[in-house]
Design an enzyme around this catalytic site. Structure first.
Site, PDB file in Angstrom:
ATOM      1  N   ASP A   2      26.688  50.761  26.891  1.00  0.00           N
ATOM      2  CA  ASP A   2      26.928  49.615  26.015  1.00  0.00           C
ATOM      3  C   ASP A   2      28.282  48.962  26.314  1.00  0.00           C
ATOM      4  OD1 ASP A   2      27.634  52.254  24.836  1.00  0.00           O
ATOM      5  OD2 ASP A   2      28.673  51.025  23.363  1.00  0.00           O
TER       6      ASP A   2
ATOM      7  N   ARG B  91      37.921  37.128  22.083  1.00  0.00           N
ATOM      8  CA  ARG B  91      37.565  37.345  23.477  1.00  0.00           C
ATOM      9  C   ARG B  91      36.705  36.183  23.978  1.00  0.00           C
ATOM     10  NH1 ARG B  91      35.552  43.615  23.684  1.00  0.00           N
ATOM     11  NH2 ARG B  91      33.769  42.842  22.496  1.00  0.00           N
TER      12      ARG B  91
ATOM     13  N   ASP C 175      35.310  45.701  26.967  1.00  0.00           N
ATOM     14  CA  ASP C 175      35.618  46.710  25.943  1.00  0.00           C
ATOM     15  C   ASP C 175      36.782  47.612  26.335  1.00  0.00           C
ATOM     16  OD1 ASP C 175      33.753  45.633  24.330  1.00  0.00           O
ATOM     17  OD2 ASP C 175      32.637  47.470  23.967  1.00  0.00           O
TER      18      ASP C 175
ATOM     19  N   ASP D 296      34.410  50.586   9.744  1.00  0.00           N
ATOM     20  CA  ASP D 296      34.894  49.611   8.764  1.00  0.00           C
ATOM     21  C   ASP D 296      34.887  48.186   9.300  1.00  0.00           C
ATOM     22  OD1 ASP D 296      36.921  49.746  10.597  1.00  0.00           O
ATOM     23  OD2 ASP D 296      38.445  50.509   9.214  1.00  0.00           O
ATOM     24  N   GLY D 297      34.481  48.022  10.555  1.00  0.00           N
ATOM     25  CA  GLY D 297      34.411  46.675  11.115  1.00  0.00           C
ATOM     26  C   GLY D 297      35.755  46.118  11.551  1.00  0.00           C
TER      27      GLY D 297
ATOM     28  N   GLY E  15      29.414  46.076  15.979  1.00  0.00           N
ATOM     29  CA  GLY E  15      29.780  46.683  14.701  1.00  0.00           C
ATOM     30  C   GLY E  15      31.054  46.113  14.114  1.00  0.00           C
ATOM     31  N   ARG E  16      31.818  45.479  14.957  1.00  0.00           N
ATOM     32  CA  ARG E  16      33.042  44.841  14.455  1.00  0.00           C
ATOM     33  C   ARG E  16      33.371  43.579  15.220  1.00  0.00           C
ATOM     34  NH1 ARG E  16      37.881  48.767  16.587  1.00  0.00           N
ATOM     35  NH2 ARG E  16      36.854  49.566  18.437  1.00  0.00           N
TER      36      ARG E  16
ATOM     37  N   LYS F 153      36.879  40.086  17.611  1.00  0.00           N
ATOM     38  CA  LYS F 153      36.738  41.554  17.551  1.00  0.00           C
ATOM     39  C   LYS F 153      37.665  42.072  16.453  1.00  0.00           C
ATOM     40  CE  LYS F 153      36.926  45.803  20.291  1.00  0.00           C
ATOM     41  NZ  LYS F 153      36.999  46.343  21.649  1.00  0.00           N
TER      42      LYS F 153
HETATM   43  P1  AMP Z   1      33.117  51.389  21.448  1.00  0.00           P
HETATM   44  O1  AMP Z   1      33.282  52.849  21.656  1.00  0.00           O
HETATM   45  O2  AMP Z   1      34.376  50.704  20.986  1.00  0.00           O
HETATM   46  O3  AMP Z   1      32.522  50.701  22.617  1.00  0.00           O
HETATM   47  O4  AMP Z   1      32.112  51.212  20.229  1.00  0.00           O
HETATM   48  C1  AMP Z   1      30.832  51.789  20.179  1.00  0.00           C
HETATM   49  C2  AMP Z   1      30.084  51.262  18.989  1.00  0.00           C
HETATM   50  O5  AMP Z   1      30.789  51.555  17.790  1.00  0.00           O
HETATM   51  C3  AMP Z   1      29.877  49.757  18.989  1.00  0.00           C
HETATM   52  O6  AMP Z   1      28.626  49.519  18.406  1.00  0.00           O
HETATM   53  C4  AMP Z   1      30.990  49.275  18.107  1.00  0.00           C
HETATM   54  O7  AMP Z   1      30.715  48.038  17.529  1.00  0.00           O
HETATM   55  C5  AMP Z   1      31.054  50.364  17.076  1.00  0.00           C
HETATM   56  N1  AMP Z   1      32.388  50.477  16.446  1.00  0.00           N
HETATM   57  C6  AMP Z   1      33.518  50.988  16.985  1.00  0.00           C
HETATM   58  N2  AMP Z   1      34.519  50.939  16.099  1.00  0.00           N
HETATM   59  C7  AMP Z   1      34.033  50.393  14.970  1.00  0.00           C
HETATM   60  C8  AMP Z   1      34.563  50.083  13.689  1.00  0.00           C
HETATM   61  N3  AMP Z   1      35.835  50.331  13.374  1.00  0.00           N
HETATM   62  N4  AMP Z   1      33.740  49.523  12.774  1.00  0.00           N
HETATM   63  C9  AMP Z   1      32.459  49.271  13.071  1.00  0.00           C
HETATM   64  N5  AMP Z   1      31.889  49.541  14.232  1.00  0.00           N
HETATM   65  C10 AMP Z   1      32.653  50.101  15.184  1.00  0.00           C
HETATM   66 MG    MG Z   2      31.869  49.053  23.079  1.00  0.00          MG
END
Ligand code: AMP
Ligand code: MG
Length: 500
Positions: free
Chosen positions: A263, A187, A273, A136-137, A103-104, A124
């Site tokens: 994930d 990364r 992560d 917001d990516g 997502g980002r 990232k």
């Molecule tokens: P995480 O908890 O960081 O492992 O993220 C879980 C999911 O949320 C993954 O698909 C990430 O890419 C997405 N994600 C987390 N933060 C953001 C963000 N600010 N914008 C877009 N996607 C996000």
């Molecule tokens: Mg993650």
């Protein structure tokens, strides 16, 4: 025999060879797209040791012809890169979360490296993708500094991890609880494939893609499984073994991941992560490092069991390929024994014991129980134990002083002394050996926090200094004694959550 080959550093990025294996898998696996560049980017830091492993010149970040800042701030990819965001799904906090994906993050490509194994490079925080959902990516400076530092710190500790090559910042505002600024971490890993990638294709009933992904991972990362009777089950077993070892590595240094969703589990058994992670200060087995983890699902002492739960989710996803449930369960079967054996080996090494005796388990457990009872600092206790004197007259005050119940410690110390005398060897030799497994420096929350606050105020020097200290966590660094001390009182109020 290994011939010392002198591989000349590539003169320009155009001389790098890109394999981009993931980009060959097909449209169901990813979306091609460009990064959204950070405006007016500035370097914070990079990892010289990782650049050297990639075979890049030492001054790659500043060379005019490399245009590295433009590349790693998302503005201008190098020739040969094929930016894409991958799709995955997963279980979050034990519940099926459906489709997630990068997502980002953006996979820039896979580059050949002198070490033999090609490495994937990933941004990232490089902007929205089709998998951003409500996000917001972007990634904030705070969490990017933490990921950058911890990646290199874990590598310094010798724990399998994705690496961090570079850290870039910008004044671009990012809205979280308050308005912060954006950053991008680059990364590096042989693969960023997660358990969730397999779950995605299993859940969406795409057996052909599931097969393709599995073949891809086996071919590149588990070639020893290829010619077995059941390659997929063999891969699952190898993943289980690596994951078990990783959990022992984490537990031994007191690393808490904080968000062990499926994930966030690497198919290569890497730490991946970095979010609301933390290293234990006082030894508290039930410690929850993630302020958003209200149930304590990912508490320190639950990590090994959670990893096993996650392996079951992976096994479930691979079931269409493995065929029989029994075979899949059989593949997971070594997990507990590998974890227990590795954990015991790590703890024995931390105590400086060379021979393995049946009674060691009790000696180790009793120390941990005392530490938990008195909230002794994990890192400092084991580091001070490195200087334990086995002389009958020694009072071993530095380590003894860490315990409230001195009598209980003294009783344990008598048993430890006897055990050391039985193990043989000199105190000096053992001390040197123990200092190679008991780190002096770990990325405690307050150390990261100081670096973050200074960066937020415009001074990134502390990030660079901390990175250099943590690259050599086992070395005595007298000029950096302050980084090895107890956390200050204000550290107790620090809260780290999923917000990043
Ligand atoms: P995480 O908890 O960081 O492992 O993220 C879980 C999911 O949320 C993954 O698909 C990430 O890419 C997405 N994600 C987390 N933060 C953001 C963000 N600010 N914008 C877009 N996607 C996000
Ligand atoms: Mg993650």
């Amino acid at each position: 025999m290994n011939l010392p080959l002198e591989v000349p550093a590539p003169a320009t990025p155009a001389a790098l060879s890109w394999t981009n294996g993931y980009a060959r898998l097909g449209d169901e696996f990813f979306t091609r797209l460009a990064a959204q560049a950070l405006p007016a980017p500035r370097w914070i830091d990079s990892s010289p040791s990782l650049a050297a492993e990639l075979g890049w010149p030492a001054d790659w970040t500043t060379r005019e012809d490399w245009q590295a800042l433009a590349c790693f701030s998302g503005a201008a990819p190098w020739p040969g890169m094929e930016p894409l965001a991958t799709v995955y799904s997963g279980h979050q906090f034990g519940v099926w979360a459906g489709q997630l994906g990068d997502g980002r993050a953006l996979l820039l490509g896979e580059v050949e490296a002198p070490g033999g194994q090609p490495q994937e490079l990933q941004l990232k925080g490089s902007g929205r993708t089709p998998y951003s959902r409500m996000g917001d990516g972007r990634a904030v400076l705070r969490s990017s500094i933490r990921e950058f530092l911890c990646s290199e710190a874990m590598h310094g500790l010798g724990i399998p991890t994705t690496r961090a090559l570079a850290l870039v910042r910008s004044d671009l505002p990012v809205h979280r609880e308050v308005i912060e600024t954006a950053a991008i971490v680059t990364r590096v890993a042989p693969s960023f494939v997660r358990f969730g990638h397999f779950e995605h294709f299993a859940h969406h009933d795409m057996p052909q893609q599931l097969r393709q992904l599995t073949d891809f991972v086996i071919e590149r990362h588990y070639p020893e499984c290829r010619d077995t009777a059941e390659p997929c089950a063999a891969m699952l077993e190898q993943v289980a073994r690596r994951t078990a070892q990783l959990m022992a590595d984490w537990q031994a240094v007191g690393f808490c991941h904080g968000v062990m969703n499926t994930d966030n589990m690497s198919i290569l058994g890497l730490t991946i992560d970095y979010g609301p992670f933390g290293f234990l200060d006082a030894f508290d087995p039930g410690h929850i490092c993630n302020h958003s983890d209200h149930q304590g699902r990912y508490a320190y002492n639950r990590q090994p069991n959670i990893a096993f739960w996650n392996l079951h989710a992976l096994a479930q996803a691979l079931l269409p390929l493995i065929g029989e449930t029994d075979l899949a369960l059989q593949a997971l079967q070594p997990y507990k024994a590998v974890f227990a054996e590795t954990m015991e080996a790590r703890m024995r090494a931390k105590l400086g014991l060379r021979q393995a005796l049946a009674a060691d388990r009790e000696l180790i457990d009793d120390l941990l129980r005392l530490m938990a009872q008195d909230r002794a600092d994990l890192t400092i206790t084991f580091r001070r134990l490195c200087d334990f004197s086995s002389a009958d007259t020694a009072d071993n005050r530095p380590v003894r002083d860490l315990f409230i119940d001195r009598g209980a410690f003294d009783a344990w110390a008598v048993r430890y002394r006897e055990r050391l005398q039985q193990d043989g060897g000199s105190d000096a030799e053992r001390s040197a050996r123990m200092k190679r497994v008991n780190p002096k420096y770990v990325l405690r929350n307050h150390l990261a926090e100081v670096a973050i606050r200074r960066s937020q105020a415009g001074d990134d020097e502390e990030v660079r200094r901390l990175r250099r200290v943590l690259e050599r966590p086992y070395d005595e660094q007298p000029e950096h004694e302050a980084y090895a001390g107890f956390p200050p009182d204000w550290a107790q109020t620090l809260e780290v959550s999923c917000s990043s």
